[in-house]
Enzyme design. Structure first.
Site, PDB file in Angstrom:
ATOM      1  N   LYS A  32      -5.057  10.844   1.024  1.00 18.04           N
ATOM      2  CA  LYS A  32      -5.172   9.840   2.011  1.00 18.04           C
ATOM      3  C   LYS A  32      -6.537   8.758   1.102  1.00 18.04           C
ATOM      4  O   LYS A  32      -7.227   9.215   1.090  1.00 18.04           O
ATOM      5  CB  LYS A  32      -5.113   9.831   3.343  1.00 18.04           C
ATOM      6  CG  LYS A  32      -5.486   7.978   4.141  1.00 18.04           C
ATOM      7  CD  LYS A  32      -5.731   8.120   5.209  1.00 18.04           C
ATOM      8  CE  LYS A  32      -5.969   7.129   6.564  1.00 18.04           C
ATOM      9  NZ  LYS A  32      -6.837   6.740   7.766  1.00 18.04           N
ATOM     10  N   ASP A  62     -16.119   5.027  14.884  1.00 19.51           N
ATOM     11  CA  ASP A  62     -15.030   5.272  13.650  1.00 19.51           C
ATOM     12  C   ASP A  62     -14.910   3.733  13.752  1.00 19.51           C
ATOM     13  O   ASP A  62     -13.844   3.527  14.129  1.00 19.51           O
ATOM     14  CB  ASP A  62     -13.888   6.537  14.414  1.00 19.51           C
ATOM     15  CG  ASP A  62     -13.296   6.377  13.488  1.00 19.51           C
ATOM     16  OD1 ASP A  62     -13.028   5.315  12.399  1.00 19.51           O
ATOM     17  OD2 ASP A  62     -11.595   7.350  13.680  1.00 19.51           O
ATOM     18  N   GLU A 120       0.794  -1.264   0.004  1.00 18.77           N
ATOM     19  CA  GLU A 120       0.382   0.275  -0.360  1.00 18.77           C
ATOM     20  C   GLU A 120       0.857   0.731  -0.258  1.00 18.77           C
ATOM     21  O   GLU A 120       1.818   1.116  -0.121  1.00 18.77           O
ATOM     22  CB  GLU A 120      -0.546  -0.160   1.129  1.00 18.77           C
ATOM     23  CG  GLU A 120       0.054  -0.417   2.653  1.00 18.77           C
ATOM     24  CD  GLU A 120      -0.690   0.461   3.544  1.00 18.77           C
ATOM     25  OE1 GLU A 120      -1.275   1.338   3.668  1.00 18.77           O
ATOM     26  OE2 GLU A 120      -1.321  -0.071   4.637  1.00 18.77           O
ATOM     27  N   VAL A 131      -5.291   0.610   3.049  1.00 16.74           N
ATOM     28  CA  VAL A 131      -5.424  -1.374   3.044  1.00 16.74           C
ATOM     29  C   VAL A 131      -6.857  -1.680   1.942  1.00 16.74           C
ATOM     30  O   VAL A 131      -6.601  -2.658   1.293  1.00 16.74           O
ATOM     31  CB  VAL A 131      -5.498  -2.221   4.489  1.00 16.74           C
ATOM     32  CG1 VAL A 131      -5.683  -3.253   4.167  1.00 16.74           C
ATOM     33  CG2 VAL A 131      -4.316  -2.206   4.663  1.00 16.74           C
ATOM     34  N   LYS A 167      -3.848  -2.827  14.752  1.00 21.40           N
ATOM     35  CA  LYS A 167      -2.960  -1.161  14.976  1.00 21.40           C
ATOM     36  C   LYS A 167      -3.560  -1.247  16.433  1.00 21.40           C
ATOM     37  O   LYS A 167      -4.605  -1.107  16.562  1.00 21.40           O
ATOM     38  CB  LYS A 167      -3.368  -0.371  14.619  1.00 21.40           C
ATOM     39  CG  LYS A 167      -1.754  -0.096  13.332  1.00 21.40           C
ATOM     40  CD  LYS A 167      -2.011   1.293  12.944  1.00 21.40           C
ATOM     41  CE  LYS A 167      -2.791   1.621  12.080  1.00 21.40           C
ATOM     42  NZ  LYS A 167      -2.693   0.603  10.863  1.00 21.40           N
ATOM     43  N   SER A 182     -12.601   1.364  11.069  1.00 21.24           N
ATOM     44  CA  SER A 182     -12.213   1.450   8.789  1.00 21.24           C
ATOM     45  C   SER A 182     -12.725   1.395   8.531  1.00 21.24           C
ATOM     46  O   SER A 182     -13.567  -0.404   8.028  1.00 21.24           O
ATOM     47  CB  SER A 182     -10.867   1.105   9.683  1.00 21.24           C
ATOM     48  OG  SER A 182      -9.788   1.145   8.416  1.00 21.24           O
ATOM     49  N   ALA A 183     -12.782   1.608   7.028  1.00 17.90           N
ATOM     50  CA  ALA A 183     -13.376   0.826   5.747  1.00 17.90           C
ATOM     51  C   ALA A 183     -12.695  -0.412   5.546  1.00 17.90           C
ATOM     52  O   ALA A 183     -12.991  -0.759   4.305  1.00 17.90           O
ATOM     53  CB  ALA A 183     -13.577   1.491   4.644  1.00 17.90           C
ATOM     54  N   ASP A 184     -11.401  -0.778   5.851  1.00 13.34           N
ATOM     55  CA  ASP A 184     -10.130  -1.914   5.741  1.00 13.34           C
ATOM     56  C   ASP A 184     -11.474  -2.977   6.514  1.00 13.34           C
ATOM     57  O   ASP A 184     -11.897  -4.250   5.437  1.00 13.34           O
ATOM     58  CB  ASP A 184      -9.164  -1.737   6.743  1.00 13.34           C
ATOM     59  CG  ASP A 184      -8.549  -0.415   6.445  1.00 13.34           C
ATOM     60  OD1 ASP A 184      -8.584  -0.392   5.441  1.00 13.34           O
ATOM     61  OD2 ASP A 184      -7.060  -0.223   7.155  1.00 13.34           O
TER      62      ASP A 184
HETATM   63  N1  PSU Z   1      -0.436  -0.110   9.178  1.00 11.73           N
HETATM   64  C1  PSU Z   1       0.669   1.056   8.962  1.00 11.73           C
HETATM   65  N2  PSU Z   1       0.971   1.728   9.275  1.00 11.73           N
HETATM   66  C2  PSU Z   1      -0.347   2.358   8.161  1.00 11.73           C
HETATM   67  C3  PSU Z   1      -1.672   1.714   7.622  1.00 11.73           C
HETATM   68  C4  PSU Z   1      -1.379   0.630   8.152  1.00 11.73           C
HETATM   69  O1  PSU Z   1       2.485   0.344   9.860  1.00 11.73           O
HETATM   70  O2  PSU Z   1      -0.416   3.842   8.124  1.00 11.73           O
HETATM   71  C5  PSU Z   1      -2.304   2.542   7.161  1.00 11.73           C
HETATM   72  C6  PSU Z   1      -2.939   1.690   5.912  1.00 11.73           C
HETATM   73  O3  PSU Z   1      -3.138   2.067   4.944  1.00 11.73           O
HETATM   74  C7  PSU Z   1      -4.413   1.322   7.220  1.00 11.73           C
HETATM   75  C8  PSU Z   1      -4.968   2.489   7.473  1.00 11.73           C
HETATM   76  O4  PSU Z   1      -5.569   0.703   6.130  1.00 11.73           O
HETATM   77  O5  PSU Z   1      -3.542   3.064   8.103  1.00 11.73           O
HETATM   78  C9  PSU Z   1      -5.857   3.142   8.338  1.00 11.73           C
HETATM   79  O6  PSU Z   1      -6.512   4.200   8.044  1.00 11.73           O
HETATM   80  P1  PSU Z   1      -7.955   4.470   8.813  1.00 11.73           P
HETATM   81  O7  PSU Z   1      -7.847   3.652  10.499  1.00 11.73           O
HETATM   82  O8  PSU Z   1      -8.552   5.408   8.992  1.00 11.73           O
HETATM   83  O9  PSU Z   1      -9.105   3.040   8.089  1.00 11.73           O
HETATM   84 MN    MN Z   2     -11.554   6.030   9.940  1.00  9.60          MN
END
Ligand code: PSU
Ligand code: MN
Length: 305
Positions: free
Chosen positions: A85, A137, A23, A105, A158, A139-141
């Protein structure tokens, strides 16, 4: 819509050779320059060394891309957070406006699926945020895991997230979470989270067989391959947890929300640990790339049989 490939990725896909998607949000928003550029290059090298072709995914001038040049990698690394992003929600806007976009992701999975790439290495996937009960909140992941047929190698989710709720949501979405040589769902910076994985496999071959079985049954969607950070690089949960708590508080007082939340927290934690968390983050991405290359190789063998 077509994905534009680099020559190396195009040749590999045509011949059914192993390819690993990567990614670009992790480059532009996940780490500071120049460590992000060094990480991006090193991870591509690890995948090549492992006998697969790296396909870093991004949107450049509105074009979906798989396989970036070194110059393009540098552009994403250097411009960092000024590049949009892009989650799946943002794809139509960025494509129609012919903009550059760093893929998360979720959007990387979608583009990998369009491109026929079945294995993807990241750092740590997104999930259900700790305050999701009030912020919604999530994630769309996670949603994307229900849609795109891609196995994602990730160091758990995470640690800034609610890992229990993340696992529950994945179960609801029908997404297998397989621990690679572990019984516990890893917590990004730490090997342990206190949450068990629903299933465990110990070899890349077994994971490839599971991918095969899932998609043969037309069970759409991804697979979470949970790969713990190497022991030598981990930050024990007891050490990182108070730092995460402080970062979450800081985000709250500064009114950070939406897609800024994850990059803000990663940066705050890196600052509070004087770069130790950044070092751990880089180590776990490298570790995931290594495993992803092995899985891609095993899966391309399966394809031939
Ligand atoms: N893994 C990492 N660092 C990151 C990410 C993943 O080690 O920055 C990113 C990925 O792109 C993941 C995003 O999809 O963080 C999640 O963001 P959000 O919580 O806004 O969906
Ligand atoms: Mn989010």
């Amino acid at each position: 819509m077509k994905v534009k490939f680099s020559a190396a990725v195009k040749a590999a896909i045509a011949k059914g050779k192993p390819v690993v998607a990567l990614e670009s949000t992790i480059i532009a928003h996940g780490m500071p320059y120049p460590q992000n550029f060094a990480m991006a290059q090193k991870v591509e090298g690890i995948i090549r060394h492992g006998g697969a072709v790296p396909a870093t995914i991004a949107i450049i001038k509105g074009v979906l891309r798989a396989g970036l040049s070194e110059k393009e990698l540098q552009l994403f690394a250097q411009e960092g957070s000024s590049i949009i992003k892009v989650s799946t929600r943002d794809m139509p806007f960025v494509v129609a406006q012919k903009l550059n976009g760093a893929t998360t992701v979720a959007s990387t999975m979608r583009i990998a699926e369009m491109a026929g790439i079945r294995v993807f290495a990241t750092g740590g996937m997104g999930g259900v945020h700790r305050s999701a009960q009030t912020t919604f909140d999530i994630s769309a992941d996670l949603t994307e895991f229900a849609n795109s047929n891609v196995a994602v190698v990730t160091a758990g989710a995470k640690a800034i997230l609610d890992l229990g709720l993340t696992l529950e949501t994945l179960e609801t979405l029908g997404v297998p979470v397989v621990g690679f040589a572990t019984d516990e769902f890893p917590a990004f910076y730490s090997r342990c989270s206190g949450f068990r994985v629903p299933m465990r496999l110990n070899t890349p071959d077994e994971i490839a067989a599971m991918m095969w079985a899932k998609w043969k049954m037309n069970l759409r969607g991804g697979i979470v391959v949970a790969n713990p950070i190497p022991a030598a690089e981990e930050i024990p949960a007891s050490e990182i947890e108070p730092i995460i708590q402080a970062a979450l508080k800081l985000a709250q007082t500064q009114g950070i929300d939406g897609k800024d939340t994850t990059p803000f927290l990663l940066k705050a934690i890196a600052e509070a640990t004087f770069g130790r968390s950044l070092k751990a983050n880089i180590a776990l991405v490298e570790n995931n790339a290594k495993l992803a290359a092995q899985i891609a190789k095993a899966y391309s063998q399966k394809r031939k049989t």
